[in-house]
Structures are given as structure tokens and as C-alpha cells.
Write a protein that holds these residues in place. Structure first.
Motif, mmCIF file in Angstrom:
data_model
loop_
_atom_site.group_PDB
_atom_site.id
_atom_site.type_symbol
_atom_site.label_atom_id
_atom_site.label_comp_id
_atom_site.label_asym_id
_atom_site.label_seq_id
_atom_site.Cartn_x
_atom_site.Cartn_y
_atom_site.Cartn_z
ATOM 1 N N UNK A 135 -0.381 7.692 -9.504
ATOM 2 C CA UNK A 135 0.720 8.346 -8.793
ATOM 3 C C UNK A 135 0.709 7.938 -7.330
ATOM 4 N N UNK A 136 -0.457 7.981 -6.704
ATOM 5 C CA UNK A 136 -0.552 7.655 -5.281
ATOM 6 C C UNK A 136 -0.142 6.214 -4.998
ATOM 7 N N UNK A 137 -0.498 5.307 -5.888
ATOM 8 C CA UNK A 137 -0.099 3.908 -5.703
ATOM 9 C C UNK A 137 1.404 3.739 -5.892
ATOM 10 N N UNK A 138 1.962 4.410 -6.893
ATOM 11 C CA UNK A 138 3.404 4.302 -7.126
ATOM 12 C C UNK A 138 4.194 4.970 -6.010
ATOM 13 N N UNK A 139 3.656 6.051 -5.445
ATOM 14 C CA UNK A 139 4.275 6.692 -4.280
ATOM 15 C C UNK A 139 4.471 5.653 -3.176
ATOM 16 N N UNK A 140 3.428 4.898 -2.897
ATOM 17 C CA UNK A 140 3.485 3.876 -1.851
ATOM 18 C C UNK A 140 4.515 2.806 -2.207
ATOM 19 N N UNK A 141 4.506 2.366 -3.452
ATOM 20 C CA UNK A 141 5.436 1.334 -3.917
ATOM 21 C C UNK A 141 6.891 1.781 -3.758
ATOM 22 N N UNK A 198 -2.460 -7.329 -5.033
ATOM 23 C CA UNK A 198 -1.641 -6.141 -5.103
ATOM 24 C C UNK A 198 -1.698 -5.427 -3.754
ATOM 25 N N UNK A 199 -0.731 -5.667 -2.936
ATOM 26 C CA UNK A 199 -0.734 -5.115 -1.580
ATOM 27 C C UNK A 199 -0.581 -3.606 -1.541
ATOM 28 N N UNK A 200 -0.056 -3.016 -2.585
ATOM 29 C CA UNK A 200 0.100 -1.563 -2.602
ATOM 30 C C UNK A 200 -1.236 -0.865 -2.379
ATOM 31 N N UNK A 201 -2.278 -1.388 -2.962
ATOM 32 C CA UNK A 201 -3.613 -0.798 -2.779
ATOM 33 C C UNK A 201 -3.996 -0.786 -1.302
ATOM 34 N N UNK A 202 -3.665 -1.841 -0.599
ATOM 35 C CA UNK A 202 -4.058 -1.965 0.804
ATOM 36 C C UNK A 202 -3.090 -1.269 1.753
ATOM 37 N N UNK A 203 -1.954 -0.815 1.238
ATOM 38 C CA UNK A 203 -0.974 -0.098 2.056
ATOM 39 C C UNK A 203 -0.999 1.407 1.831
ATOM 40 N N UNK A 204 -1.651 1.849 0.768
ATOM 41 C CA UNK A 204 -1.697 3.277 0.450
ATOM 42 C C UNK A 204 -2.495 4.025 1.496
ATOM 43 N N UNK A 205 -1.973 5.146 1.929
ATOM 44 C CA UNK A 205 -2.697 6.018 2.846
ATOM 45 C C UNK A 205 -2.298 7.458 2.564
ATOM 46 N N UNK A 206 -3.055 8.383 3.094
ATOM 47 C CA UNK A 206 -2.759 9.805 2.890
ATOM 48 C C UNK A 206 -1.704 10.241 3.887
ATOM 49 N N UNK A 207 -0.595 10.749 3.373
ATOM 50 C CA UNK A 207 0.541 11.186 4.195
ATOM 51 C C UNK A 207 0.676 12.695 4.050
ATOM 52 N N UNK A 208 0.693 13.391 5.182
ATOM 53 C CA UNK A 208 0.754 14.848 5.180
ATOM 54 C C UNK A 208 1.978 15.403 5.901
ATOM 55 N N UNK A 209 2.818 14.537 6.454
ATOM 56 C CA UNK A 209 4.024 14.989 7.172
ATOM 57 C C UNK A 209 5.233 14.309 6.542
ATOM 58 N N UNK A 210 6.213 15.156 6.144
ATOM 59 C CA UNK A 210 7.336 14.666 5.361
ATOM 60 C C UNK A 210 8.667 15.000 6.019
ATOM 61 N N UNK A 211 9.640 14.118 5.800
ATOM 62 C CA UNK A 211 11.008 14.371 6.221
ATOM 63 C C UNK A 211 11.601 15.476 5.353
ATOM 64 N N UNK A 212 12.598 16.130 5.874
ATOM 65 C CA UNK A 212 13.327 17.141 5.103
ATOM 66 C C UNK A 212 14.375 16.405 4.259
#
Length: 163
Positions: free
Chosen positions: A98-104, A1-15
Motif C-alpha cells: 500500500x505504501x509503495x502504491x501510495x507513492x506511485x 524501481x524508483x518508488x522504493x527510493x521515493x517513498x517516505x512517511x507523510x503526515x500532513x495532507x491537503x483537504x
């Protein structure tokens, strides 16, 4: 499951708004989490209002990024359940889903810890007018990332012990 290895904390978002279908998918992922005794103690507050997001940003010294998110999800748990000591574990499972699905879904998010710190929990309660029978657990600001943040390899063989 690559999503686990791609998940990271994101703090800057597009408008850019997060689509309702994606928000619903995140909530479905949360509610698919394992739960002690299948008690499913969770409730979820979905916040899109910019003034409310800005107020939530002030609920934690680490919450500055919340004001720039397209949406935030605040998981909360019911107090009157059969196994209350496991509620925070159940909510941790739901938050991780939620965090994993966010990445997906190509989105970005970060887990802003609220529980078990009473002052932060009360701050969130006041902003969202959360009823007394619920306890706020975390704030998850979500949006489309401005830039990717690849996860570092955290595997440490010295922390693994075989019998």
C-alpha cells in the motif's frame, strides 16, 4: 524501481478527497502481496468518515495525523488460518505494498503501528467494531501531501556482510 527510493512517511495532507479508483488500486496492491502458504489472511477497513478518522487518531499516541487524512485503511488479519504465526508478516507485506502504491499514485501516507500492542488493537477494534475473529494490524492514513518529504539515503555499507 524508483518508488522504493521515493517513498517516505507523510503526515500532513491537503483537504482533498482521494478518488475511489485510487483507493481501489491501493487495495489491489495490498492483495498482490506475498503470503505464507498463500493464506491471504487479510481484510481491509476503508474509513472516510471524519468523525471515525478523528476517533482513530486517539487510538495511538502517534495517530494525530489520522484526523486530517482523506481516507485511512486499516488492515486486519483473520485469526483462524492455517499458519497464524505468519499473519503479521503477510500483513506487513500488504501494508508495504500500500505504501509503495501510495507513492506511485502521487499520494502520501504513513504506517501507524497497532499490532502487537493489545491496548491499541483493542482501541481500533472498538472504534471500527471489528469482529472478534479479526485482529487490527495497523492504521494507514492517506491523502494528497501538503509538501513532499524526500527520502534520505539509508544505505549503510557497514551493515552488509559478504561471505
Amino acid at each position: 524501481m524508483n518508488t522504493i527510493f521515493n517513498r517516505s512517511s507523510i503526515r500532513k495532507y491537503q483537504n482533498k478527497e482521494v478518488e475511489a479508483a485510487k483507493i481501489e488500486q491501493l487495495l489491489k496492491a495490498a492483495m498482490a502481496a506475498p503470503s505464507a502458504g498463500n493464506q491471504q489472511p487479510w481484510e481491509f477497513f476503508v474509513i472516510k468518515n471524519k468523525a471515525t478518522l478523528a476517533a482513530l487518531a486517539d487510538c495511538s499516541p502517534y495517530g494525530g495525523c489520522i484526523k486530517d487524512a482523506a481516507v485511512a485503511i486499516v488492515p486486519a488479519y483473520r485469526k483462524e488460518i492455517m499458519m497464524p504465526d505468519f499473519a503479521v508478516i503477510d500483513l506487513s507485506n500488504a501494508t508495504q505494498n500500500i505504501l509503495l502504491e501510495v507513492t506511485e499514485l502521487g499520494l502520501g501516507a504513513v504506517w501507524i503501528g497497532i499490532a502487537p500492542l493489545a491496548d491499541r488493537m483493542e482501541n481500533v477494534r472498538k472504534v471500527l467494531q471489528i469482529p472478534d475473529q479479526l485482529e487490527p494490524f495497523a492504521i494507514i492514513p492517506i491523502g494528497y501531501p501538503i509538501e513532499p518529504a524526500p527520502q534520505s539515503d539509508r544505505y549503510d555499507a557497514t551493515r552488509v556482510h559478504f561471505e
